[in-house]
Design a protein around this motif. Sequence first.
Motif, PDB file in Angstrom:
ATOM      1  N   GLY A   1     151.115  -9.121  36.511  1.00 13.23           N
ATOM      2  CA  GLY A   1     151.098  -8.957  34.897  1.00 13.23           C
ATOM      3  C   GLY A   1     151.309 -10.360  34.366  1.00 13.23           C
ATOM      4  O   GLY A   1     150.657 -11.328  34.750  1.00 13.23           O
TER       5      GLY A   1
ATOM      6  N   THR B   1     144.960 -17.614  36.921  1.00 14.30           N
ATOM      7  CA  THR B   1     145.800 -18.568  37.319  1.00 14.30           C
ATOM      8  C   THR B   1     145.741 -19.812  36.137  1.00 14.30           C
ATOM      9  O   THR B   1     146.394 -20.665  35.969  1.00 14.30           O
ATOM     10  CB  THR B   1     145.791 -18.981  38.643  1.00 14.30           C
TER      11      THR B   1
ATOM     12  N   GLU C   1     138.125 -16.872  48.539  1.00 15.32           N
ATOM     13  CA  GLU C   1     137.923 -16.784  47.090  1.00 15.32           C
ATOM     14  C   GLU C   1     136.418 -16.841  46.727  1.00 15.32           C
ATOM     15  O   GLU C   1     135.844 -17.786  47.048  1.00 15.32           O
ATOM     16  CB  GLU C   1     138.611 -18.149  46.434  1.00 15.32           C
TER      17      GLU C   1
ATOM     18  N   LEU D   1     154.742 -20.849  30.981  1.00 16.40           N
ATOM     19  CA  LEU D   1     156.032 -20.803  30.600  1.00 16.40           C
ATOM     20  C   LEU D   1     156.953 -20.297  31.776  1.00 16.40           C
ATOM     21  O   LEU D   1     156.693 -19.240  32.381  1.00 16.40           O
ATOM     22  CB  LEU D   1     156.559 -20.189  29.375  1.00 16.40           C
TER      23      LEU D   1
ATOM     24  N   MET E   1     155.301 -17.732  37.449  1.00 17.58           N
ATOM     25  CA  MET E   1     156.885 -18.213  37.606  1.00 17.58           C
ATOM     26  C   MET E   1     157.328 -17.351  38.685  1.00 17.58           C
ATOM     27  O   MET E   1     158.649 -17.753  39.200  1.00 17.58           O
ATOM     28  CB  MET E   1     157.695 -18.027  36.151  1.00 17.58           C
TER      29      MET E   1
HETATM   30  C1  LIG Z   1     147.174 -15.991  28.422  1.00 14.81           C
HETATM   31  C2  LIG Z   1     148.041 -15.946  29.624  1.00 14.81           C
HETATM   32  C3  LIG Z   1     149.243 -16.207  29.496  1.00 14.81           C
HETATM   33  C4  LIG Z   1     149.901 -16.033  30.592  1.00 14.81           C
HETATM   34  N1  LIG Z   1     151.254 -16.977  30.644  1.00 14.81           N
HETATM   35  C5  LIG Z   1     152.109 -16.807  31.698  1.00 14.81           C
HETATM   36  C6  LIG Z   1     153.269 -17.725  31.667  1.00 14.81           C
HETATM   37  O1  LIG Z   1     153.409 -18.224  30.834  1.00 14.81           O
HETATM   38  N2  LIG Z   1     154.080 -17.628  32.901  1.00 14.81           N
HETATM   39  C7  LIG Z   1     153.672 -16.864  34.012  1.00 14.81           C
HETATM   40  O2  LIG Z   1     154.375 -16.852  35.018  1.00 14.81           O
HETATM   41  N3  LIG Z   1     152.522 -16.207  33.981  1.00 14.81           N
HETATM   42  C8  LIG Z   1     151.650 -16.333  32.986  1.00 14.81           C
HETATM   43  N4  LIG Z   1     150.579 -15.437  32.924  1.00 14.81           N
HETATM   44  C9  LIG Z   1     150.116 -14.548  34.029  1.00 14.81           C
HETATM   45  C10 LIG Z   1     149.712 -15.312  35.142  1.00 14.81           C
HETATM   46  O3  LIG Z   1     148.767 -16.198  35.051  1.00 14.81           O
HETATM   47  C11 LIG Z   1     149.192 -14.248  36.419  1.00 14.81           C
HETATM   48  O4  LIG Z   1     150.345 -13.457  36.641  1.00 14.81           O
HETATM   49  C12 LIG Z   1     148.844 -14.973  37.684  1.00 14.81           C
HETATM   50  O5  LIG Z   1     147.706 -16.185  37.342  1.00 14.81           O
HETATM   51  C13 LIG Z   1     148.027 -14.051  38.417  1.00 14.81           C
HETATM   52  O6  LIG Z   1     147.470 -14.811  39.642  1.00 14.81           O
HETATM   53  P1  LIG Z   1     146.679 -14.109  40.693  1.00 14.81           P
HETATM   54  O7  LIG Z   1     146.390 -15.020  41.913  1.00 14.81           O
HETATM   55  O8  LIG Z   1     147.228 -12.580  41.064  1.00 14.81           O
HETATM   56  O9  LIG Z   1     145.360 -13.790  39.730  1.00 14.81           O
HETATM   57  P2  LIG Z   1     144.004 -14.706  39.609  1.00 14.81           P
HETATM   58  O10 LIG Z   1     144.315 -16.100  39.411  1.00 14.81           O
HETATM   59  O11 LIG Z   1     143.090 -14.003  38.818  1.00 14.81           O
HETATM   60  O12 LIG Z   1     143.742 -14.680  41.258  1.00 14.81           O
HETATM   61  C14 LIG Z   1     142.689 -13.734  41.794  1.00 14.81           C
HETATM   62  C15 LIG Z   1     141.359 -14.354  42.428  1.00 14.81           C
HETATM   63  O13 LIG Z   1     141.058 -13.421  43.304  1.00 14.81           O
HETATM   64  C16 LIG Z   1     139.525 -13.453  43.359  1.00 14.81           C
HETATM   65  N5  LIG Z   1     138.991 -12.373  43.957  1.00 14.81           N
HETATM   66  C17 LIG Z   1     138.972 -11.114  43.167  1.00 14.81           C
HETATM   67  N6  LIG Z   1     138.295 -10.299  44.219  1.00 14.81           N
HETATM   68  C18 LIG Z   1     137.634 -10.918  45.079  1.00 14.81           C
HETATM   69  C19 LIG Z   1     137.152 -10.809  46.387  1.00 14.81           C
HETATM   70  N7  LIG Z   1     136.452  -9.538  46.471  1.00 14.81           N
HETATM   71  N8  LIG Z   1     136.786 -11.710  47.194  1.00 14.81           N
HETATM   72  C20 LIG Z   1     137.162 -12.893  47.076  1.00 14.81           C
HETATM   73  N9  LIG Z   1     137.990 -13.203  46.022  1.00 14.81           N
HETATM   74  C21 LIG Z   1     137.974 -12.260  45.057  1.00 14.81           C
HETATM   75  C22 LIG Z   1     139.405 -14.096  41.941  1.00 14.81           C
HETATM   76  O14 LIG Z   1     137.858 -14.754  41.971  1.00 14.81           O
HETATM   77  C23 LIG Z   1     140.436 -14.828  41.657  1.00 14.81           C
HETATM   78  O15 LIG Z   1     140.195 -16.088  41.547  1.00 14.81           O
HETATM   79  C24 LIG Z   1     149.700 -15.512  31.818  1.00 14.81           C
HETATM   80  C25 LIG Z   1     148.360 -15.010  32.012  1.00 14.81           C
HETATM   81  C26 LIG Z   1     147.587 -14.950  30.728  1.00 14.81           C
HETATM   82  C27 LIG Z   1     146.178 -14.536  30.721  1.00 14.81           C
END
Ligand SMILES: Cc1cc2nc3c(=O)[nH]c(=O)nc-3n(C[C@H](O)[C@H](O)[C@H](O)COP(=O)(O)OP(=O)(O)OC[C@H]3O[C@@H](n4cnc5c(N)ncnc54)[C@H](O)[C@@H]3O)c2cc1C
Length: 368
Positions: free
Chosen positions: A323, A41, A31, A47, A328
Amino acid sequence: METDFIVIGGGVAGASAGCELAAHGRVVVLEREDAPGYHTTGRSAALYTENYGNRVIRILTIASKPFFDRQGFLSPRGVLFVGNAAQGASIDRALADGKAFPQTFEEISKADALRLLPILQPDYFTRAIHEPDATDMDVHGIHQAFLKGLRDRGGQLVTATGDAIARPVGSGWEVETRQGTFRAPVVVNAAGAWADVVARAAGVRPIGLVPKRRTAITFDAPAETPVHGWPMGLDIDETFYFKPEAGRVLASPADETPSEPCDAQPDEYDIAVCVDRIEQATTLKVRRITHKWAGLRSFVADKTPVVGEAPEAPGFFWCAGQGGYGIMTSPAMGRAVAAIVTSGDLPEDLAAMGLAAAELAPGRLFGA
Ligand SMILES: Cc1cc2nc3c(=O)[nH]c(=O)nc-3n(C[C@H](O)[C@H](O)[C@H](O)COP(=O)(O)OP(=O)(O)OC[C@H]3O[C@@H](n4cnc5c(N)ncnc54)[C@H](O)[C@@H]3O)c2cc1C
């Protein structure tokens, strides 16, 4: 350091994939930031609803529920979808989509809708759909449970790595970070909004990921209004939503502004749009905004997550494009990643629900 699986990204996607892969070998989750929930996240609306997104999303969501139920991560909320006279077709489409899955989702009278959410402006809507089984999620608890599962199985989370950069070396992958160099036969790209950036740096064809900014605020509810029991109020065409949040109201204009991958910040215009839509649809007055933020929801063209091996890069696996559904769907997504990496196919429960690995595979985006 030599390991079996390297996961790039420590958000909910990387944490769930890392946790599930740790049952099959040594895992390191890398990370970039000091804290693994810093980006999308940690910025969600928390929700859980089975009436959101396409068929694949709904299967992944429903298949995730047993994990949430076992660990007590869901708490009652409900959703009330509302539409005006011009939005009849959207209401009808939502009702038809909802019928394809067995969850409770029914049209209710305007009077019943106002009983559930008395602060709705009666003139604002003509029809309403109630989904009583939608819930709030304990996002922090879910994320931490995956990270604990990773540790309990001997895996490791390495934070503050800076931009981890993967490159193919021999028959495997080498990943350079500020915390050292890691080698493994398999790399999982769970870098959220940065997933295409990570792929390009690795010489892997990008999947056309578009991060879209979404804004949220919290504000004080009127002192005399008991907000806790309200369902989420959601415009049927998703032009705004609001729900109780720790005694206050959380609201969003449901914006989807394309963005570069970045530490997303709220735009004053989107906040003004949010306040205007909430004040038109409800009797609420937004007097004091207590918190405002934005996060990036990242989509590929068909708005379906991408899980699978890059066609031209053996050992490079995608876990991206979650997305607005990434929390969830995270338990099922983590299990799908582990099964596809280790066996090339989906877990039995997902296959039994009619999901095929090809529907998640990156090749679908390139016409493969
Ligand atoms: C306002 C809002 C409301 C939402 N509401 C909901 C909801 O109600 N229900 C639901 O299910 N989802 C919801 N979502 C969507 C959900 O939050 C995301 O789909 C989910 O958090 C994505 O997780 P992730 O791990 O892919 O992304 P992230 O949490 O962004 O994690 C990706 C990580 O990769 C790291 N990273 C990137 N590049 C590198 C690299 N080169 N080297 C090391 N680390 C790196 C970043 O630092 C980051 O921490 C919502 C999103 C938003 C913005």
